[in-house]
Design an enzyme around this catalytic site. Sequence first.
Site, PDB file in Angstrom:
ATOM      1  N   ASP A 139       3.389  -6.987  42.185  1.00 42.02           N
ATOM      2  CA  ASP A 139       3.153  -5.717  42.863  1.00 42.02           C
ATOM      3  C   ASP A 139       1.866  -5.718  43.663  1.00 42.02           C
ATOM      4  O   ASP A 139       1.179  -6.720  43.785  1.00 42.02           O
ATOM      5  CB  ASP A 139       3.302  -4.518  41.922  1.00 42.02           C
ATOM      6  CG  ASP A 139       2.664  -4.760  40.590  1.00 42.02           C
ATOM      7  OD1 ASP A 139       1.508  -5.173  40.592  1.00 42.02           O
ATOM      8  OD2 ASP A 139       3.344  -4.552  39.559  1.00 42.02           O
ATOM      9  N   LYS A 193       4.413  -0.619  43.492  1.00 46.76           N
ATOM     10  CA  LYS A 193       4.506   0.824  43.385  1.00 46.76           C
ATOM     11  C   LYS A 193       3.230   1.417  43.943  1.00 46.76           C
ATOM     12  O   LYS A 193       2.157   1.203  43.416  1.00 46.76           O
ATOM     13  CB  LYS A 193       4.640   1.252  41.920  1.00 46.76           C
ATOM     14  CG  LYS A 193       6.019   1.001  41.370  1.00 46.76           C
ATOM     15  CD  LYS A 193       6.058   1.274  39.889  1.00 46.76           C
ATOM     16  CE  LYS A 193       5.272   0.193  39.161  1.00 46.76           C
ATOM     17  NZ  LYS A 193       5.222   0.346  37.729  1.00 46.76           N
ATOM     18  N   MET A 214      -6.868   4.221  37.688  1.00 46.27           N
ATOM     19  CA  MET A 214      -6.025   5.025  38.581  1.00 46.27           C
ATOM     20  C   MET A 214      -6.580   6.441  38.742  1.00 46.27           C
ATOM     21  O   MET A 214      -5.825   7.399  38.824  1.00 46.27           O
ATOM     22  CB  MET A 214      -4.578   5.105  38.039  1.00 46.27           C
ATOM     23  CG  MET A 214      -3.890   3.759  38.027  1.00 46.27           C
ATOM     24  SD  MET A 214      -2.275   3.805  37.238  1.00 46.27           S
ATOM     25  CE  MET A 214      -2.710   3.598  35.532  1.00 46.27           C
TER      26      MET A 214
HETATM   27  N1  SAH Z   1      -3.203  -3.764  34.001  1.00 45.29           N
HETATM   28  C1  SAH Z   1      -4.298  -3.477  34.882  1.00 45.29           C
HETATM   29  C2  SAH Z   1      -4.390  -2.014  35.237  1.00 45.29           C
HETATM   30  C3  SAH Z   1      -3.174  -1.509  35.942  1.00 45.29           C
HETATM   31  S1  SAH Z   1      -3.352   0.151  36.427  1.00 45.29           S
HETATM   32  C4  SAH Z   1      -5.593  -3.976  34.281  1.00 45.29           C
HETATM   33  O1  SAH Z   1      -5.618  -4.420  33.127  1.00 45.29           O
HETATM   34  O2  SAH Z   1      -6.597  -3.961  34.976  1.00 45.29           O
HETATM   35  C5  SAH Z   1      -3.969  -0.025  38.057  1.00 45.29           C
HETATM   36  C6  SAH Z   1      -5.412   0.403  38.120  1.00 45.29           C
HETATM   37  O3  SAH Z   1      -6.255  -0.623  37.632  1.00 45.29           O
HETATM   38  C7  SAH Z   1      -5.920   0.673  39.514  1.00 45.29           C
HETATM   39  O4  SAH Z   1      -5.572   1.970  39.952  1.00 45.29           O
HETATM   40  C8  SAH Z   1      -7.408   0.563  39.297  1.00 45.29           C
HETATM   41  O5  SAH Z   1      -7.914   1.701  38.678  1.00 45.29           O
HETATM   42  C9  SAH Z   1      -7.485  -0.573  38.299  1.00 45.29           C
HETATM   43  N2  SAH Z   1      -7.712  -1.870  38.954  1.00 45.29           N
HETATM   44  C10 SAH Z   1      -6.889  -2.929  38.960  1.00 45.29           C
HETATM   45  N3  SAH Z   1      -7.449  -3.966  39.618  1.00 45.29           N
HETATM   46  C11 SAH Z   1      -8.667  -3.537  40.004  1.00 45.29           C
HETATM   47  C12 SAH Z   1      -9.742  -4.161  40.705  1.00 45.29           C
HETATM   48  N4  SAH Z   1      -9.669  -5.415  41.141  1.00 45.29           N
HETATM   49  N5  SAH Z   1     -10.869  -3.433  40.911  1.00 45.29           N
HETATM   50  C13 SAH Z   1     -10.959  -2.157  40.478  1.00 45.29           C
HETATM   51  N6  SAH Z   1      -9.962  -1.548  39.812  1.00 45.29           N
HETATM   52  C14 SAH Z   1      -8.841  -2.219  39.574  1.00 45.29           C
END
Ligand code: SAH
Length: 483
Positions: A250, A272, A386
């Site tokens: 994604d 998404k 998020m």
């Molecule tokens: N499974 C992921 C989170 C998925 S939800 C994890 O463990 O990080 C998606 C959210 O993760 C985004 O909206 C943001 O808030 C955060 N996120 C994911 N990658 C990011 C990044 N490189 N820098 C900052 N926030 C990030």
Amino acid sequence: MEQLPLFFQLKGKTVAVAGGGAPAARRAELALRAGARVSAFAPQLGDDFRALVDDPHFVHETRAPSAADMAGLALAFAATGDRATDEAMAALAREARVPINVADTPELCDFIMPAIVDRDPLVIAISTGGASPIFARMIRARLESTIPAAYGRLVALVGSYRERLGQRLSDLSQRRRFWERALEGRVADRFLAGREDEARVELERALDAADDTELAQGEVYLVGAGPGDPDLLTFRALRLMQRADVVLYDRLLPPGILNLVRREAEHIYVGKEPDRHAVPQEEISAKLVRLAKEGKRVLRLKGGDPFMFGRGGEEIEALAAAGIPVQVVPGVTSAAGCSAYAGIPLTHRDHAQACVFVTGHARSGGGLSLGWEALVQPHQTVVIFMGLGQLESLMHQFVAHGGDPALPAAIVENGTRPNQRVVTGTVETIAGAAASEGIVGPALVILGTVVTLRERLVPHGGPVSDEPGIFSNTHIPATMTPV
Ligand code: SAH
């Protein structure tokens, strides 16, 4: 890519080399090893040619090459060390449309010579596009030390069984799976331990047992790919990425990670966007089930960790219900990645004894029901995933439930990626700061007094370096450097 890497078939063909020194000898020797006939043009040949002169496919010409010598050549090399002589050879070759390589003169080359790791029949060619031959040699030295010499013989063994396996297993992906199993298991173990006879017995046994139905069983790898920096992948993630037949990924996955997935794998985007539900979750789960039932090895790549707000649990439930084997590989969650690369520890003896992870994104249809009383407690860090879309409202509610409006707050956007940005403020100011800085995400919001530690750990505010792969953590004292 500066040039297209190819492996040139030279058996029975003729190659001309101009020059009598070491660079010419090296080129002549490689051409002979690849089965070519070699004509060496040089008034005299140096010591480096000593091992070549008796080769029946080697001819020494003491005169200068002429246009007639170019007829029918497969390749030409100029390595005399004299620019004018090299240029003359290059001109002759070019006139006759023979691909030419001129040592140390990339601008005159039709092709360049890579650094080579030779584990015949396994051959690895390394190029830096002419940018740094020394770097290519360094990489070669590393590969030489990690690829056992026996690999060449192992590849030859595989080659000798190719036809038989082809008769036994008709399907290409089943054959690939058979070899992966053999080469990652006992066959290779024995072979590399020097017990080649045992390895052969083991291989025969595996061949007899190679069963279409077992190999036709698909599986799913639910893999956390970390927050963006490819260096944060786990070895296991990388191994499964290299093995997949199809990958579902994604929006949060940066291309640097996708490039590491097996090139031949089918790529399916199931991103998404918030509020723009490209592919509903149920459909993704159904797709995983369907692909695995077709016998494919399905890689489900997730940003960060698959079980951290990744809906990994829901996907596993669907797969378990369909009886499909799943491997889950944890990843570095963006909370950990952003914390390290932004210099904001999530816990600290003097600041926070607890850390709470929450999502700021409401389930579609329902409102956001966070346990605010728990979130506004002192001496803890709150990490909001998020949360960007509704940041202002979230911060209002935080204060409305008794939270301190002056509590330090940070946003880390594109954490661990070359374009990482960090914006700091307080609960009261952070939403405005995010808007005025044009933060669009992906971004994590961090609330707590740990945010103030960043000033000490990243004294210059941690500007992001222009160089890809070098993050603001270059300012973190060496003992804290997370890489
Ligand atoms: N499974 C992921 C989170 C998925 S939800 C994890 O463990 O990080 C998606 C959210 O993760 C985004 O909206 C943001 O808030 C955060 N996120 C994911 N990658 C990011 C990044 N490189 N820098 C900052 N926030 C990030």
